[in-house]
Scaffold this active site. Structure first.
Site, short mmCIF file in Angstrom:
data_model
loop_
_atom_site.label_atom_id
_atom_site.label_comp_id
_atom_site.label_asym_id
_atom_site.label_seq_id
_atom_site.Cartn_x
_atom_site.Cartn_y
_atom_site.Cartn_z
N GLY A 41 104.72 38.81 90.20
CA GLY A 41 105.87 39.67 90.45
C GLY A 41 105.59 41.16 90.51
CG ASP A 107 115.43 38.21 81.66
OD1 ASP A 107 116.52 38.77 81.51
OD2 ASP A 107 115.32 37.00 81.93
CE LYS A 135 117.43 40.50 85.01
NZ LYS A 135 117.49 39.03 85.16
CG PHE A 156 117.58 35.85 89.21
CD1 PHE A 156 116.80 35.62 88.10
CD2 PHE A 156 117.04 35.62 90.47
CE1 PHE A 156 115.48 35.18 88.23
CE2 PHE A 156 115.72 35.17 90.61
CZ PHE A 156 114.96 34.94 89.48
#
Ligand code: 5GP
Ligand code: MG
Length: 181
Positions: A41, A107, A135, A156
């Protein structure tokens, strides 16, 4: 089923500007030896960030090295499985090193915290963390990222390297995926 938001959440231009200032913030605050990037990612963010770090750090950047690891905890779902698998860390000599650990997003925080623990156990002298996206609302463990690109809500997101089941990574902007029935 999921579909993309109509407009990007964060445009390529906004990303470019923020990555430039983020690199300046890092350069002013932390003289690391190794930048470690978590695949897959963070690949696009890392490519852009390192080019901006080169501008922000001047000649210091000649001494810095980069290493990639593969961290996975997500599988093909939008919910974390909570289990962290890491490959590639054993190839990096971390003893006494100052590490800048880079990932796409924090996250629950499980991935970054797990990575930091592994780096520490492998003898790293100092570890600071950098994520493009944070987040905070979703946090389940005690992790505060040192350098954050953007704070985002509990949605998301895909694009700019981030995937859903390996799709959407090539997109230059960041989009929200919305559930449809
Ligand atoms: P954490 O361990 O902090 O719960 O999750 C971190 C990892 O989950 C990230 O490195 C990323 O791979 C994945 N992840 C978390 N939130 C998102 C999201 O909104 N979109 C995508 N594509 N991946 C996410
Ligand atoms: Mg990841």
């Amino acid at each position: 089923m999921y579909r993309m938001s109509e407009k990007p959440l964060i445009s390529a231009n906004e990303i470019r500007e923020r990555v430039t200032t983020l690199a300046r913030e890092i350069a002013a605050a932390y003289d690391y030896d190794i930048l470690i990037s978590a695949l897959t990612g963070a690949y696009m963010f890392t490519a852009d960030l390192t080019r901006e770090l080169a501008k922000a750090e001047g000649a210091k950047v000649y001494q810095k090295t980069i290493a990639f690891i593969k961290a996975s905890s997500y599988g093909n779902s939008t919910e974390s499985s909570g289990k962290l698998q890491v490959r590639g860390l054993e190839k990096i000599d971390l003893k006494g090193m100052k590490i800048l650990m880079v990932d796409d997003i924090a996250d629950t925080g499980t991935t970054m915290l797990g990575l930091c623990k592994m780096l520490q156990e492998a003898g790293a002298q100092e570890i600071r963390t950098c994520v493009l996206l944070n987040k905070q609302e979703r946090r389940e463990v005690d992790l505060t990222a040192d350098f954050v690109g953007f704070e985002i809500a509990n949605e998301f997101v895909v694009g700019y390297g981030l995937d859903y089941a390996n799709d959407y990574r090539f997109l230059p902007d960041i989009w929200t995926l919305q559930e449809t029935n």
